[in-house]
Design a protein around this motif. Structure first.
Motif, PDB file in Angstrom:
ATOM      1  N   TRP A 207     -21.708  26.129  63.840  1.00  0.00           N
ATOM      2  CA  TRP A 207     -22.643  25.577  64.828  1.00  0.00           C
ATOM      3  C   TRP A 207     -23.470  26.681  65.468  1.00  0.00           C
ATOM      4  CZ3 TRP A 207     -23.867  20.885  64.265  1.00  0.00           C
ATOM      5  CH2 TRP A 207     -22.949  19.874  64.045  1.00  0.00           C
ATOM      6  N   TYR A 210     -26.006  27.904  62.921  1.00  0.00           N
ATOM      7  CA  TYR A 210     -27.141  26.985  62.816  1.00  0.00           C
ATOM      8  C   TYR A 210     -28.101  27.175  63.996  1.00  0.00           C
ATOM      9  CZ  TYR A 210     -24.420  24.456  59.273  1.00  0.00           C
ATOM     10  OH  TYR A 210     -23.706  24.111  58.153  1.00  0.00           O
ATOM     11  N   GLY A 211     -27.547  27.457  65.184  1.00  0.00           N
ATOM     12  CA  GLY A 211     -28.407  27.719  66.333  1.00  0.00           C
ATOM     13  C   GLY A 211     -29.240  28.973  66.141  1.00  0.00           C
ATOM     14  N   LEU A 214     -32.039  28.262  63.863  1.00  0.00           N
ATOM     15  CA  LEU A 214     -33.134  27.550  64.526  1.00  0.00           C
ATOM     16  C   LEU A 214     -34.004  28.517  65.328  1.00  0.00           C
ATOM     17  CD1 LEU A 214     -34.345  24.727  64.990  1.00  0.00           C
ATOM     18  CD2 LEU A 214     -32.906  24.532  67.027  1.00  0.00           C
ATOM     19  N   ALA A 232     -30.821  26.574  71.631  1.00  0.00           N
ATOM     20  CA  ALA A 232     -30.916  26.248  70.210  1.00  0.00           C
ATOM     21  C   ALA A 232     -29.624  25.626  69.697  1.00  0.00           C
ATOM     22  CB  ALA A 232     -31.250  27.505  69.405  1.00  0.00           C
ATOM     23  N   TYR A 236     -29.560  21.824  68.360  1.00  0.00           N
ATOM     24  CA  TYR A 236     -29.221  21.590  66.955  1.00  0.00           C
ATOM     25  C   TYR A 236     -27.983  20.703  66.840  1.00  0.00           C
ATOM     26  CZ  TYR A 236     -28.642  22.395  61.974  1.00  0.00           C
ATOM     27  OH  TYR A 236     -28.542  22.217  60.613  1.00  0.00           O
ATOM     28  N   TYR A 240     -27.979  16.867  65.483  1.00  0.00           N
ATOM     29  CA  TYR A 240     -27.273  16.631  64.226  1.00  0.00           C
ATOM     30  C   TYR A 240     -26.216  15.546  64.405  1.00  0.00           C
ATOM     31  CZ  TYR A 240     -25.320  17.768  59.646  1.00  0.00           C
ATOM     32  OH  TYR A 240     -24.908  17.708  58.336  1.00  0.00           O
ATOM     33  N   ARG A 256     -32.566  12.423  64.407  1.00  0.00           N
ATOM     34  CA  ARG A 256     -32.349  13.845  64.661  1.00  0.00           C
ATOM     35  C   ARG A 256     -33.623  14.505  65.187  1.00  0.00           C
ATOM     36  NH1 ARG A 256     -33.065  18.496  61.622  1.00  0.00           N
ATOM     37  NH2 ARG A 256     -31.643  20.223  62.172  1.00  0.00           N
ATOM     38  N   LEU A 260     -34.288  16.265  68.872  1.00  0.00           N
ATOM     39  CA  LEU A 260     -34.684  17.675  68.912  1.00  0.00           C
ATOM     40  C   LEU A 260     -35.936  17.859  69.764  1.00  0.00           C
ATOM     41  CD1 LEU A 260     -34.324  19.497  65.449  1.00  0.00           C
ATOM     42  CD2 LEU A 260     -33.484  20.241  67.687  1.00  0.00           C
ATOM     43  N   SER A 280     -37.494  22.030  61.031  1.00  0.00           N
ATOM     44  CA  SER A 280     -36.049  22.054  60.868  1.00  0.00           C
ATOM     45  C   SER A 280     -35.599  21.046  59.821  1.00  0.00           C
ATOM     46  CB  SER A 280     -35.365  21.770  62.214  1.00  0.00           C
ATOM     47  OG  SER A 280     -33.968  21.771  62.086  1.00  0.00           O
TER      48      SER A 280
END
Length: 307
Positions: A207, A210-211, A214, A232, A236, A240, A256, A260, A280
């Motif tokens: 996680w 993934y941030g 982004l 972020a 994210y 998600y 999603r 966002l 994204s």
């Protein structure tokens, strides 16, 4: 039977790829139509995609560790094939295809049915719980502002995931569950605590990764955008999870992106948030297809239990 399974896998793969490509084209066109002047920085864009793939590798390793905790073995190539191809099931209507595909492919690779299904369910619960916890730690205020009552929903998700994992680790519950599934007592055992802890750690790392991805995506498209890592990660993970829990949205498409935009609107502005949300989606589609494509295009003979 083997040829029928291979044909079914190809048909499913082509259907999923078709849906994913259509989503990619749609979002790409919307991205290009945004009025903001984009300044692409290839280094950041490539780094963002590579980091997402690295997080996939972390999660695959956690899945193999979960199976190993249950006395099951898969070699790295087989595990990568199963994980990446089954993940494309999220683009089909409904939310069970990804886990069902993982369990079925793992069984065909020689993994015990109870371990194949149990590992998929447990890691999905861990993913939801850790994602909700990180949102609560990094962005609950912003999410509550955008969606009143969201903080309570986050707490409920964390609690439900923790209870679910705890029950699976409790031998009497696992034994009863396996008996209901028609598996003889003593044929299976709960996963080790170490494998569950490793799964928790791997999902937290994923996680956060993934941030970071982004943030790099924002820098690769919008050099003037200032997106902090906590914002972020929260945006994210929350978007998600919202997409995953939206049962009628294949791949979370639409849900999603909308969340966002809501969560990134304050730090970036509406135009930049829209661009980043659509970008994204494009990046997610590219990374998921890119990870699975080599396995879809090759023979499945490498899918075997590790020695």
């Amino acid at each position: 039977m083997r040829s029928a399974w291979r044909a079914a896998q190809w048909l499913l793969g082509l259907a999923v790829i078709g849906l994913a490509v259509r989503a990619l084209v749609r979002n790409w066109d919307q991205l290009r139509a945004q009025p903001l002047a984009l300044e692409p920085r290839p280094a950041y864009l490539v780094a963002s995609a590579l980091l997402v793939w690295a997080m996939y590798a972390v999660l695959i390793a956690a899945w193999r560790a979960m199976l190993a905790g249950w006395g099951q073995r898969l070699d790295p190539a087989a595990a990568a094939r199963i994980w990446t191809v089954s993940s494309l099931g999220k683009y089909l209507p409904g939310k069970i295809w990804s886990m069902a595909g993982m369990a079925l492919m793992a069984q065909r690779a020689g993994v015990a049915p109870w371990a194949a299904t149990g590992s998929a369910v447990i890691l999905q619960a861990i993913s939801i719980g850790t994602g909700a916890a990180l949102v609560g730690l990094t962005g609950a205020v912003g999410l509550e502002t955008a969606h009143p009552g969201a903080r309570a929903a986050l707490a409920l998700l964390v609690a439900a995931s923790a209870v679910g994992v705890g029950l699976v680790l409790w031998p009497p519950f696992t034994g009863r569950l396996l008996r209901l599934a028609g598996i003889a007592p003593g044929a299976a055992r709960p996963p080790t605590t170490a494998s569950v802890v490793l799964g928790l750690g791997a999902n937290v790392v994923a996680w956060v990764g993934y941030g970071v991805s982004l943030v790099w995506l924002a820098r690769g498209l919008l050099p003037d955008a200032h997106l902090t890592l906590p914002s972020a990660v929260a945006a994210y993970a929350a978007s998600y999870l919202a997409g995953f829990l939206a049962l009628l949205a294949p791949g979370g498409i639409g849900v999603r992106e909308a969340l966002l935009i809501l969560l990134l609107r304050a730090p970036l502005g509406l135009g930049a948030a829209t661009v980043l949300a659509l970008a994204s989606r494009v990046l997610l589609t590219i990374t998921e297809l890119g990870a699975a494509a080599p396995f879809l295009l090759s023979s499945d003979r490498s899918t075997r239990v590790a020695d």
